[in-house]
Design an enzyme around this catalytic site. Structure first.
Site, PDB file in Angstrom:
ATOM      1  N   ASP A   1       0.855  -1.188   0.000  1.00 11.28           N
ATOM      2  CA  ASP A   1       0.000   0.000   0.000  1.00 11.28           C
ATOM      3  C   ASP A   1       0.890   1.237   0.000  1.00 11.28           C
ATOM      4  O   ASP A   1       1.666   1.454   0.932  1.00 11.28           O
ATOM      5  CB  ASP A   1      -0.895  -0.018   1.250  1.00 11.28           C
ATOM      6  CG  ASP A   1      -2.015   1.006   1.187  1.00 11.28           C
ATOM      7  OD1 ASP A   1      -1.875   1.994   0.448  1.00 11.28           O
ATOM      8  OD2 ASP A   1      -3.029   0.822   1.884  1.00 11.28           O
ATOM      9  N   GLN A   2       0.827   2.003  -1.065  1.00  8.34           N
ATOM     10  CA  GLN A   2       1.478   3.310  -1.135  1.00  8.34           C
ATOM     11  C   GLN A   2       2.993   3.182  -1.349  1.00  8.34           C
ATOM     12  O   GLN A   2       3.765   3.946  -0.801  1.00  8.34           O
ATOM     13  CB  GLN A   2       1.161   4.132   0.125  1.00  8.34           C
ATOM     14  CG  GLN A   2       1.201   5.644  -0.080  1.00  8.34           C
ATOM     15  CD  GLN A   2       0.371   6.412   0.920  1.00  8.34           C
ATOM     16  OE1 GLN A   2      -0.819   6.175   1.045  1.00  8.34           O
ATOM     17  NE2 GLN A   2       0.976   7.349   1.627  1.00  8.34           N
TER      18      GLN A   2
ATOM     19  N   CYS B   1      -6.312   4.867  -2.622  1.00  6.45           N
ATOM     20  CA  CYS B   1      -6.611   3.475  -2.267  1.00  6.45           C
ATOM     21  C   CYS B   1      -7.890   2.954  -2.919  1.00  6.45           C
ATOM     22  O   CYS B   1      -7.892   1.903  -3.557  1.00  6.45           O
ATOM     23  CB  CYS B   1      -6.712   3.341  -0.748  1.00  6.45           C
ATOM     24  SG  CYS B   1      -5.184   3.756   0.127  1.00  6.45           S
TER      25      CYS B   1
ATOM     26  N   HIS C   1     -10.288  -2.936   1.853  1.00  4.26           N
ATOM     27  CA  HIS C   1     -10.967  -1.655   1.712  1.00  4.26           C
ATOM     28  C   HIS C   1     -12.344  -1.801   1.055  1.00  4.26           C
ATOM     29  O   HIS C   1     -12.799  -0.935   0.317  1.00  4.26           O
ATOM     30  CB  HIS C   1     -10.117  -0.666   0.911  1.00  4.26           C
ATOM     31  CG  HIS C   1     -10.147   0.727   1.479  1.00  4.26           C
ATOM     32  ND1 HIS C   1      -9.041   1.556   1.486  1.00  4.26           N
ATOM     33  CD2 HIS C   1     -11.133   1.438   2.060  1.00  4.26           C
ATOM     34  CE1 HIS C   1      -9.358   2.710   2.028  1.00  4.26           C
ATOM     35  NE2 HIS C   1     -10.622   2.659   2.383  1.00  4.26           N
TER      36      HIS C   1
ATOM     37  N   ASP D   1      -0.807  -0.238  -4.883  1.00  5.13           N
ATOM     38  CA  ASP D   1      -2.006   0.438  -5.384  1.00  5.13           C
ATOM     39  C   ASP D   1      -1.707   1.841  -5.895  1.00  5.13           C
ATOM     40  O   ASP D   1      -2.357   2.338  -6.801  1.00  5.13           O
ATOM     41  CB  ASP D   1      -3.119   0.462  -4.323  1.00  5.13           C
ATOM     42  CG  ASP D   1      -2.680   1.054  -2.998  1.00  5.13           C
ATOM     43  OD1 ASP D   1      -1.478   1.346  -2.808  1.00  5.13           O
ATOM     44  OD2 ASP D   1      -3.553   1.231  -2.108  1.00  5.13           O
ATOM     45  N   HIS D   2      -0.708   2.500  -5.322  1.00  5.13           N
ATOM     46  CA  HIS D   2      -0.291   3.847  -5.735  1.00  5.13           C
ATOM     47  C   HIS D   2       0.988   4.148  -4.991  1.00  5.13           C
ATOM     48  O   HIS D   2       1.473   3.339  -4.191  1.00  5.13           O
ATOM     49  CB  HIS D   2      -1.368   4.897  -5.421  1.00  5.13           C
ATOM     50  CG  HIS D   2      -1.839   4.849  -4.006  1.00  5.13           C
ATOM     51  ND1 HIS D   2      -1.111   5.378  -2.961  1.00  5.13           N
ATOM     52  CD2 HIS D   2      -2.943   4.294  -3.449  1.00  5.13           C
ATOM     53  CE1 HIS D   2      -1.753   5.163  -1.826  1.00  5.13           C
ATOM     54  NE2 HIS D   2      -2.869   4.493  -2.092  1.00  5.13           N
TER      55      HIS D   2
END
Length: 507
Positions: free
Chosen positions: A14-15, A54, A108, A306-307
């Site tokens: 994540d991130q 997200c 999420h 995801d990013h």
């Protein structure tokens, strides 16, 4: 007869920024296990998150659709959850085809216990309690296994803070370790007569930047790469193109000029979080090799995030931006050992996106792809095949989240990047080959229509027209005026007609 279809393993962070891999040439960061995966498969150097936050990113991953068709264009007003009523999802299609499907870590979804096609989900949802009475599986496990009167966030760093420090938890209680351990344990419980689809979704390096002490110390006494700083920041008149315009004293500021010590500490903790994840991925793969060697040999692995995270580039933090730190992600595809037609150690520069994961896994499993897919299978590229009709560029966007100023549309082919800020009426153009940090704005336009130097005017006009054509084709009339990009009023919102607001729940 035994089912010989490949197992499918999706490892997700994540991130995590696209430049944050050792094999991508990072000057400081160490990711030995991910580097090994890349050497055994294909690394996509121009992988992007079309809507880099997200919810929308994970919606495209789940469905194989672009953001216009998921309807989720950001995390702003009216974009609050991933609904559970998509007709076709990656785990759902695989489950119908006979795969044993399992998700571990962050989903999420809404409601948070929604399955969306998985047979089972074991959740670490960080601090989210969107569903009444929800307690994550990690939080419940942590409370049962901690050895003192402390909480899992007693380090006091918030979920979106730029602050960094080592965790107060021992490694085995950290959520990163827990996520890998849950995956290891599940492999012993899976149905051995079915191929599996396992998603292992780590909640870090998303803030809080809080790796265990050993991983923080690995970087704390070294000089971290300095943030990229654009020559366009101080001369801009405000908004997303001028992050220095506001000081942002909040510990959760999305735009803030921090001291060198604060930035260095944040980066040391962020890199430490990534190396900790890398080692846990290595632990998972080593246990698979030791306990389930035949299964691992027949497993297609995809790693991605995801990013990204701006980490202070241009005085920006977190995500939702078109800039490389936020929008570009790592993506590695490692084929099963027996796939002799897949060259190893490749690096491809085709523009790929999270929507491409679902068609890739479905093709590997021999499952017919639903007509709803917008993504393309990556398998031909991993096999070294020439794909003449691959997408020439990617269109990304994000509705207002932190502020209307940061809302944007972008286009990139991995060489150039065009950005349009609809509430500011501003545009930017970058050459990613010569300027990967996006420090020199080739548009340099104070207004919507002109201002670029003659040397770049044609290039700017071409990319601007590409965006106009893209918006017109999908029916985004609210963003156009007589065939030209329109500056929006701060109170206007652009939305997709496909967005399906999930029903409200009450306690």
């Amino acid at each position: 007869m035994p089912d010989t279809r490949p197992n499918l393993l999706l490892i997700m962070t994540d991130q995590q920024r696209g430049d944050c891999l050792g094999c991508a040439g990072h000057p400081v960061l160490e990711t030995p296990y991910l580097d090994q995966l890349a050497s055994e498969g294909t690394r996509f150097a121009c992988a992007y998150s079309a809507v880099p936050s997200c919810l929308p990113a994970r919606a495209s991953l789940l469905t194989g659709m672009d953001q216009w068709h998921t309807g989720i264009l950001g995390m702003g007003k009216g974009q609050g959850t991933i609904p559970s009523n998509f007709a076709h999802t990656l785990p759902g299609e695989l489950a119908r085809a006979g795969y044993h499907t399992q998700a571990i870590g962050k989903n999420h979804f809404h409601p948070q216990r929604a399955l969306n096609g998985y047979h089972n989900c074991i959740l670490d949802e960080s601090g989210r309690t969107d569903s009444p009475g929800f307690v994550s599986d990690y939080r419940r496990w942590f409370e049962e296994h901690k050895d003192g009167p402390y909480g899992y966030r007693d380090h006091a760093i918030d979920w979106n803070s730029w602050m960094g420090r080592p965790s107060h938890l021992p490694e085995h209680l950290h959520p990163t370790h827990w996520t890998a351990q849950q995956a290891i344990d599940w492999l012993d419980r899976r149905d051995p007569e079915k191929p599996f689809f396992l998603k292992v979704s780590f909640a870090r390096p998303h803030s809080p930047y809080d790796p265990p002490r050993w991983y923080f110390d690995q970087y704390a006494n070294r000089r971290m790469p300095d943030p990229f700083m654009g020559d366009w920041m101080e001369s801009a008149t405000g908004g997303a193109a001028s992050p220095a315009a506001t000081g942002g004293a909040s510990v959760n500021a999305w735009r803030s000029r921090r001291s060198d010590a604060e930035v260095q500490r944040a980066r040391a903790a962020y890199y430490g979080s990534i190396t900790f994840i890398d080692h846990q991925i290595g632990r998972l793969l080593n246990e698979m090799r030791r306990q389930h060697g035949a299964a691992l040999a027949n497993t297609l692995i995809i790693f991605l995030s995801d990013h990204g995270d701006m980490l202070g580039d241009h005085h920006l933090w977190r995500k939702t931006y078109a800039y490389e730190g936020s929008a570009r992600v790592p993506l590695i595809v490692r084929p099963p050992a027996g796939w002799s037609d897949a060259p190893r150690g490749q690096v491809h520069r085709q523009v790929v996106e999270l929507r491409d994961v679902m068609p890739t896994f479905l093709e590997a499993a021999g499952v017919q792809a639903p007509q709803t897919l917008d993504g393309c299978s990556l398998l031909p590229l991993t096999r070294g095949q020439k794909v003449d009709d691959w997408r020439p560029w990617l269109h990304g966007e994000h509705v207002a989240c932190y502020s209307h100023e940061q809302a944007m549309h972008y286009l990139t082919d991995g060489v150039s990047k065009y950005i349009w800020f609809p509430y500011l009426g501003r545009q930017q153009l970058f050459d990613l080959t010569d300027d990967p940090g996006e420090t020199r704005d080739l548009a340099a336009s104070p207004g919507a229509g002109a201002g670029a130097s003659p040397a770049h005017a044609d290039r700017l006009a071409l990319w601007r027209q590409h965006l106009i054509d893209t918006l017109a084709q999908r029916g985004s009339g609210d963003l156009l005026d007589h065939g030209q990009l329109r500056r929006l009023d701060p109170h206007e919102l652009w939305t997709s007609p496909h967005y399906r607001q999930p029903p409200r729940t009450t306690s």
